[in-house]
Each structure stands twice: as C-alpha cells, then as structure tokens.
Write an enzyme that holds these catalytic residues in place. Sequence first.
Site, PDB file in Angstrom:
ATOM      1  N   ASN A 208       0.968  -1.282   0.010  1.00 25.96           N
ATOM      2  CA  ASN A 208      -0.009   0.025  -0.035  1.00 25.96           C
ATOM      3  C   ASN A 208       0.962   1.309  -0.149  1.00 25.96           C
ATOM      4  O   ASN A 208       1.999   1.330   0.124  1.00 25.96           O
ATOM      5  CB  ASN A 208      -0.952  -0.172   1.357  1.00 25.96           C
ATOM      6  CG  ASN A 208      -0.345  -0.096   2.643  1.00 25.96           C
ATOM      7  OD1 ASN A 208       0.473   0.820   2.975  1.00 25.96           O
ATOM      8  ND2 ASN A 208      -0.504  -1.460   3.248  1.00 25.96           N
ATOM      9  N   ASP A 277      -4.105  -6.354   5.259  1.00 19.87           N
ATOM     10  CA  ASP A 277      -5.186  -7.354   5.788  1.00 19.87           C
ATOM     11  C   ASP A 277      -5.053  -8.657   5.180  1.00 19.87           C
ATOM     12  O   ASP A 277      -5.254  -9.633   5.978  1.00 19.87           O
ATOM     13  CB  ASP A 277      -6.573  -6.930   5.404  1.00 19.87           C
ATOM     14  CG  ASP A 277      -6.928  -5.526   6.201  1.00 19.87           C
ATOM     15  OD1 ASP A 277      -6.266  -5.336   7.214  1.00 19.87           O
ATOM     16  OD2 ASP A 277      -7.544  -4.577   5.613  1.00 19.87           O
ATOM     17  N   LYS A 287       8.855 -16.714 -10.722  1.00 17.56           N
ATOM     18  CA  LYS A 287       8.117 -15.541 -11.286  1.00 17.56           C
ATOM     19  C   LYS A 287       6.762 -16.356 -12.164  1.00 17.56           C
ATOM     20  O   LYS A 287       7.288 -17.186 -13.178  1.00 17.56           O
ATOM     21  CB  LYS A 287       8.697 -14.739 -12.444  1.00 17.56           C
ATOM     22  CG  LYS A 287       7.881 -13.711 -12.787  1.00 17.56           C
ATOM     23  CD  LYS A 287       8.744 -12.618 -13.774  1.00 17.56           C
ATOM     24  CE  LYS A 287       7.729 -11.946 -14.424  1.00 17.56           C
ATOM     25  NZ  LYS A 287       8.522 -11.067 -15.460  1.00 17.56           N
ATOM     26  N   LYS A 338     -12.940   0.371  16.411  1.00 17.72           N
ATOM     27  CA  LYS A 338     -11.328  -0.419  16.620  1.00 17.72           C
ATOM     28  C   LYS A 338     -11.100  -0.207  18.028  1.00 17.72           C
ATOM     29  O   LYS A 338     -10.493  -1.280  18.375  1.00 17.72           O
ATOM     30  CB  LYS A 338     -10.604   0.295  15.710  1.00 17.72           C
ATOM     31  CG  LYS A 338     -10.941  -0.222  14.087  1.00 17.72           C
ATOM     32  CD  LYS A 338      -9.823   0.358  13.383  1.00 17.72           C
ATOM     33  CE  LYS A 338     -10.471   0.032  11.966  1.00 17.72           C
ATOM     34  NZ  LYS A 338      -9.704   0.571  10.673  1.00 17.72           N
TER      35      LYS A 338
HETATM   36  O1  C5P Z   1      -8.103  -2.809  11.162  1.00 15.95           O
HETATM   37  P1  C5P Z   1      -7.409  -1.834  10.580  1.00 15.95           P
HETATM   38  O2  C5P Z   1      -6.264  -2.328   9.888  1.00 15.95           O
HETATM   39  O3  C5P Z   1      -8.092  -0.643  10.019  1.00 15.95           O
HETATM   40  O4  C5P Z   1      -6.621  -1.096  11.929  1.00 15.95           O
HETATM   41  C1  C5P Z   1      -5.749  -0.250  11.646  1.00 15.95           C
HETATM   42  C2  C5P Z   1      -4.877  -0.326  13.095  1.00 15.95           C
HETATM   43  O5  C5P Z   1      -4.587  -1.690  13.473  1.00 15.95           O
HETATM   44  C3  C5P Z   1      -3.481   0.229  12.893  1.00 15.95           C
HETATM   45  O6  C5P Z   1      -3.105   0.907  14.245  1.00 15.95           O
HETATM   46  C4  C5P Z   1      -2.842  -0.621  12.297  1.00 15.95           C
HETATM   47  O7  C5P Z   1      -1.332  -0.542  12.400  1.00 15.95           O
HETATM   48  C5  C5P Z   1      -3.314  -1.837  13.016  1.00 15.95           C
HETATM   49  N1  C5P Z   1      -3.361  -3.216  12.391  1.00 15.95           N
HETATM   50  C6  C5P Z   1      -2.553  -4.114  12.896  1.00 15.95           C
HETATM   51  N2  C5P Z   1      -2.371  -5.362  12.149  1.00 15.95           N
HETATM   52  C7  C5P Z   1      -3.087  -5.387  11.104  1.00 15.95           C
HETATM   53  C8  C5P Z   1      -4.065  -4.657  10.713  1.00 15.95           C
HETATM   54  C9  C5P Z   1      -4.112  -3.356  11.432  1.00 15.95           C
HETATM   55  O8  C5P Z   1      -1.616  -4.040  13.857  1.00 15.95           O
HETATM   56  N3  C5P Z   1      -3.078  -6.858  10.462  1.00 15.95           N
END
Ligand code: C5P
Length: 396
Positions: A208, A277, A287, A338
Amino acid sequence: MTDQKTIVIGVTGCIGAYKACELVRCLQKRGHRVKVVMTEHATKFVDPVTFRALTHEKVAIDLFDDPIDPIHHISLGQEADVFVVAPCTANMLAKMAHGMADDLLSTTALATTAPILVAPAMNVHMYENPITQDNIASLKARGVHFVEPGDGYLACGDVGKGRLADPEDIADAVEALLFAQRDMEGKKVLITAGPTVEPIDPVRYISNHSSGKMGYAIAEAAAKRGAEVTLVSGPVQVPAPAGVEVVNILTACDMLSAVDERFDTCDVAIFSAAVADKRPAAPADHKLKKGVDDAALDAIQLVTNPDILATMGAKKDGQLVIGFAAETNDVVANGHKKLVSKNADMIVANQVGGGKAFGTDDNEAWFLTAEGDAQLPAMPKTELADKIIDFVAEHL
Ligand code: C5P
C-alpha cells in the site's frame, strides 16, 4: 554549581567567526561552561588566544595536539550537553552531512551523542545552492537542529540570507535544547510504521501507499524526549531518526514476530503501520509467467494476516496500546469500533483518501479514548507525533 551545563562551540572559518566570541559571552552570562573547538581556517579569522581568554579553557584545534588526551574528539563530544557549530561554513555542513571526519571539529560532531545545533553563515549564493540546501535537509532529517542565518549585507558585498544569526538567538536555541522535555526518560516505546509487503512471487507483491512518515515522526518525538525506541518498519524512504533502533521487516507475519518478541518488555506500543489485511496464501517460488502460469495468476488465493494491534491488545499487561484508524468515511464511529475490538487505550483516527494522510506531511486527526474524543486541527505529522507522546506521557 553541580548542574552547570557544558556547551562545546565549534567555530569554522568564515568572517562570522568573530561573533562566536559574543556567543561565548552570552552562554557564560546564562551560567554555562563553554569550551571552543576551532578549525584551522577559523584561526585565520580569530586568534585562539581570544577564545582561551574568554573561556579560561584550552582551545582545541588539532586532532593530535593534546598529549594528555589523545582521543580528544571523543572526550569533547562526551563533555558537551549541547554541541554548537557557529558559525558553520558550507564546507563543514557538507562534511557533517556526509559523515566526514578529517579534522577535530568534524570528528567531534560525528562522535558526540549530544544534541547538535548548527548556525550556518556564508554567502547567499552558497547558502541557496541546492547542494547546501540538500545537506541542511539531510542533517535536519537526522535530528540536527538549526538556527537560520539572517538576511542583510554580507561581508562579500552581496545582500541576502547568510549572516550568522544573532548570538542571543543562538543562545536561546541552545537553552531550548538543554531544557527540552525529557518526560519519556526510562520508558520503552515500540512503534510499527510503514507498509507491509506480501509476496505473490519473487518479483510481485501486494502492498500500500503508506510512507511511514507518521510512525517515524512518533519515534523521533519519543526518542527526543528520552525514550528508548524500537521501530518495526516496512520498507520506506524516510531516514531513521537518530538514536532509534530500527527493525526492518517485509511481511505482516514478520512484523508480528518482531513486535511479539519486544511487546512484553515495552511500556508503550504504538501501531501506526499500514498492515496488509490479506496475503497470498502460497507465494510462488518462481516468477509466475503470463501465458504459462495464467491459471495460478488468475486464482491467487488470499489468506487473512494476523491483526498485530488486536493480538497485542488482547495480551497487554500494563502496556499502553495505541492504534491508528485510517478511514475514508465515518471516521469517529469506525475509530471507536477499533478502540473496542482491538482493546486499545487510544485510537488516532484520520481521514484518508482524496490526498489526505497517506504520504503527506500534514495530518488531521481525532484522539479517541473510552473517556472521550478530541478533534485536533490539521498540523504537521511531527507536531501530531508530539501530541501523541504528550498523551503517552500523561497516561504512563
Ligand atoms: O483494522 P485496521 O487495519 O483498520 O486497523 C488499523 C490499526 O490496526 C492500525 O493501528 C494498524 O497498525 C493496526 N493493524 C495491525 N495489524 C493488522 C492490521 C492493522 O496491527 N493486520
């Protein structure tokens, strides 16, 4: 006086060198002990005897001229509570920006762990030269502090920016560094920053746009205030803040292991990384070729990555846990979800999309906690970082 501070002034060779005499006096009047290091060229402008008489201390010039202390550059650097280079020539700026250490002053600048304050002085064209400006930017990014030169008539006859700043202003900047907040002394801060990179095959990946600027700014703010900081970071272009341990990782799973290893012993964990995610379930070891591996390319299976913040939130035992929520809509409501689902003590929520937050230097955020919300005005990420550390210092 036992709490007397020692200021080491590095004087380089330019016409502004005579003003360093006044700087010595300003700092002495404020109760500080001053020692002077000069470059060879500086001695052409002011005789070392002048500084010797003003400071009542030996004036250091040569790397090898002290028979009693053969590693003078180290002892001088260690003695300094603040190391000031005033006036600082374009040459010394360039040397410091590139880690060169070919005389006592530049070697001391490299060896010291004290805050460094630079007051440049030179011809306006030398100052405005992009090379000099790059050197200044690079030193600033590494935590070196600056007092900008003033505008006006320069010794060479040109008019513009390049006069050494007023000695009283330099002394003010020295004191700002001496008495800076050290309210995070003795605290261990763990920070995640940047994107994660999830391989599809040895060449392609899912990632990202996270620049890491927010997390790096938080790391810098915490370190400046005395914390012991570890930054677990995905690949970013921002330089590592001075004095911060950086653990470089690529994937979310690696980030989880690096965080997990350090979480139990930290006082605060701040999760500003943009963790992917999902990740490809089975990255190919070669590759994936168009026309050959189309079936595999068309059906890349994704699996869910561990949620690092939620995992640490669930196991926290006295640690203060702060997460981020980058939202395109319903920022506050989604942020609160959250706060609860990840068992965080605070969520810093910000609006993303439409050019906001990702990669920018400014950020507009809400601090969401169980006790209530605070909306902060738009401000540079460096300032927001300090506000986050203010919150941390108040809640530890
Ligand atoms: O659930 P989301 O990704 O929107 O949450 C954002 C927060 O969770 C941020 O603080 C991010 O660093 C953390 N995060 C995490 N591990 C993930 C996804 C997000 O620690 N897999």
